[in-house]
Design a protein around this motif. Structure first.
Motif, PDB file in Angstrom:
ATOM      1  N   PHE A   1      37.093  33.175  -7.768  1.00 62.24           N
ATOM      2  CA  PHE A   1      35.976  32.942  -6.845  1.00 62.24           C
ATOM      3  C   PHE A   1      35.178  31.698  -7.217  1.00 62.24           C
ATOM      4  O   PHE A   1      35.369  31.121  -8.287  1.00 62.24           O
ATOM      5  N   LYS A   2      34.296  31.288  -6.294  1.00 61.64           N
ATOM      6  CA  LYS A   2      33.520  30.065  -6.500  1.00 61.64           C
ATOM      7  C   LYS A   2      32.292  30.331  -7.370  1.00 61.64           C
ATOM      8  O   LYS A   2      31.631  31.360  -7.215  1.00 61.64           O
ATOM      9  N   THR A   3      31.981  29.375  -8.273  1.00 62.88           N
ATOM     10  CA  THR A   3      30.793  29.512  -9.102  1.00 62.88           C
ATOM     11  C   THR A   3      29.541  29.565  -8.235  1.00 62.88           C
ATOM     12  O   THR A   3      29.353  28.726  -7.361  1.00 62.88           O
ATOM     13  N   ASP A   4      28.704  30.574  -8.475  1.00 63.45           N
ATOM     14  CA  ASP A   4      27.461  30.797  -7.724  1.00 63.45           C
ATOM     15  C   ASP A   4      27.711  30.989  -6.228  1.00 63.45           C
ATOM     16  O   ASP A   4      26.815  30.826  -5.412  1.00 63.45           O
ATOM     17  N   GLY A   5      28.959  31.355  -5.882  1.00 65.87           N
ATOM     18  CA  GLY A   5      29.252  31.632  -4.477  1.00 65.87           C
ATOM     19  C   GLY A   5      28.869  33.066  -4.134  1.00 65.87           C
ATOM     20  O   GLY A   5      28.248  33.752  -4.938  1.00 65.87           O
TER      21      GLY A   5
ATOM     22  N   ASP B   1      35.017  31.964 -16.876  1.00 66.61           N
ATOM     23  CA  ASP B   1      35.377  30.679 -16.278  1.00 66.61           C
ATOM     24  C   ASP B   1      36.755  30.729 -15.626  1.00 66.61           C
ATOM     25  O   ASP B   1      37.000  30.076 -14.608  1.00 66.61           O
TER      26      ASP B   1
ATOM     27  N   GLN C   1      43.070  27.707 -13.255  1.00 68.40           N
ATOM     28  CA  GLN C   1      42.429  26.722 -12.388  1.00 68.40           C
ATOM     29  C   GLN C   1      42.754  26.980 -10.913  1.00 68.40           C
ATOM     30  O   GLN C   1      43.879  27.329 -10.580  1.00 68.40           O
ATOM     31  N   ASN C   2      41.751  26.825 -10.072  1.00 65.54           N
ATOM     32  CA  ASN C   2      41.894  27.009  -8.622  1.00 65.54           C
ATOM     33  C   ASN C   2      42.245  28.414  -8.166  1.00 65.54           C
ATOM     34  O   ASN C   2      42.628  28.619  -7.025  1.00 65.54           O
TER      35      ASN C   2
ATOM     36  N   GLU D   1      30.240  35.850  -6.613  1.00 62.59           N
ATOM     37  CA  GLU D   1      29.532  35.935  -7.894  1.00 62.59           C
ATOM     38  C   GLU D   1      28.147  36.555  -7.701  1.00 62.59           C
ATOM     39  O   GLU D   1      27.733  37.443  -8.447  1.00 62.59           O
TER      40      GLU D   1
ATOM     41  N   THR E   1      36.624  32.092 -12.175  1.00 62.59           N
ATOM     42  CA  THR E   1      36.181  31.162 -11.133  1.00 62.59           C
ATOM     43  C   THR E   1      37.240  30.061 -10.998  1.00 62.59           C
ATOM     44  O   THR E   1      38.259  30.104 -11.661  1.00 62.59           O
ATOM     45  N   HIS E   2      36.961  29.076 -10.156  1.00 66.17           N
ATOM     46  CA  HIS E   2      37.965  28.043  -9.896  1.00 66.17           C
ATOM     47  C   HIS E   2      38.210  27.083 -11.059  1.00 66.17           C
ATOM     48  O   HIS E   2      39.105  26.267 -11.019  1.00 66.17           O
TER      49      HIS E   2
END
Ligand SMILES: [Zn+2]
Length: 237
Positions: free
Chosen positions: A201-205, A177, A197-198, A208, A180-181
């Motif tokens: 990489f993006k979740t399910d982007g 976690d 935080q921020n 990933e 990711t962001h």
């Protein structure tokens, strides 16, 4: 991260620490990591790497055992102050590890049931339950879970490492976690500050899906070769 990435990271993480754990003594227990312990540990750790998201009602793990996991999830959400709060803290990893270790020390039956539940969660998380035909997927998952749990039981798998595998699985979830962001409140309840935080990489982007998930899958194959000496099983040329 998505459920399957978390589950994969749990399996890879366990396979990476197994050579370090083998033969070491922690708190008076010497760890012997044979094939049964490697497989059981990888599946337990993969299942445990999904536990922190039990606080979210649409997470893979919350849907795994219907009303059972949904009720447990609602309870966790309430106790730990909502989604991705207390369930994503170091304190939570310690509590889960302590519960799992107590089960392992308390009764052999209890630990078998616990392993069965976690292996089912791991298989579901790895994607066996994501099939369009949910009933068939559920039946296959249940049969596979029962088969694996039974095989581990008859192999006389030693569960001295149970608490460590569960706590480690939770920690690997936090790492995922943080990558990711989302960010994770590691020091909850002392501070709600979200580490990572921020950033990442993006979740399910794209990253990933195209990098992280394939890399974790390849890592499992490589570790399997290494840990089980597969090349030795190949015929000599
Ligand atoms: Zn999470």
């Amino acid at each position: 991260m998505m459920g399957h990435s978390h589950a994969l990271s749990g399996a890879v993480g366990w396979m990476a620490v197994v050579p370090l754990l083998d033969g070491t003594e922690i708190l008076g227990t010497t760890f012997h990591m044979g094939p049964g312990e490697i497989i059981a540990g990888a599946l337990v750790c993969a299942g445990a790497a999904l536990i922190p998201d039990l606080d979210h009602k649409s997470a893979t793990i919350t849907q795994t055992y219907g009303a059972l996991t949904q009720t447990l999830g609602a309870f966790m959400n309430w106790v730990f102050g909502g989604h991705r709060n207390g369930t994503h803290s170091l304190l939570f990893a310690v509590i889960m590890g302590a519960i799992a270790q107590s089960l392992a020390l308390w009764s052999e039956m209890a630990v078998q049931v616990f392993v069965f539940l976690l292996v089912g969660i791991a298989f579901n998380g790895l994607g066996l339950g994501l099939d369009k035909n949910r009933t068939a997927a559920g039946v296959i998952n249940a049969l596979l879970t029962a088969g694996v749990t039974l095989a581990l039981y008859s192999a006389g798998t030693d569960y001295a490492w149970m608490g460590a595998a569960v706590a480690f699985g939770c920690l690997l979830h936090f790492v995922g976690d943080m990558a990711t962001h989302m960010g994770v409140p590691l020091l909850w309840p002392f501070t709600g500050y979200r580490v990572g935080q921020n950033v990442g990489f993006k979740t399910d982007g794209k990253i990933e899906r195209n990098v992280v998930t394939p890399a974790l899958t390849i890592a499992i194959v490589i570790y399997s070769f290494y840990l089980f000496d597969w090349p030795e099983l190949l015929p000599e040329i």
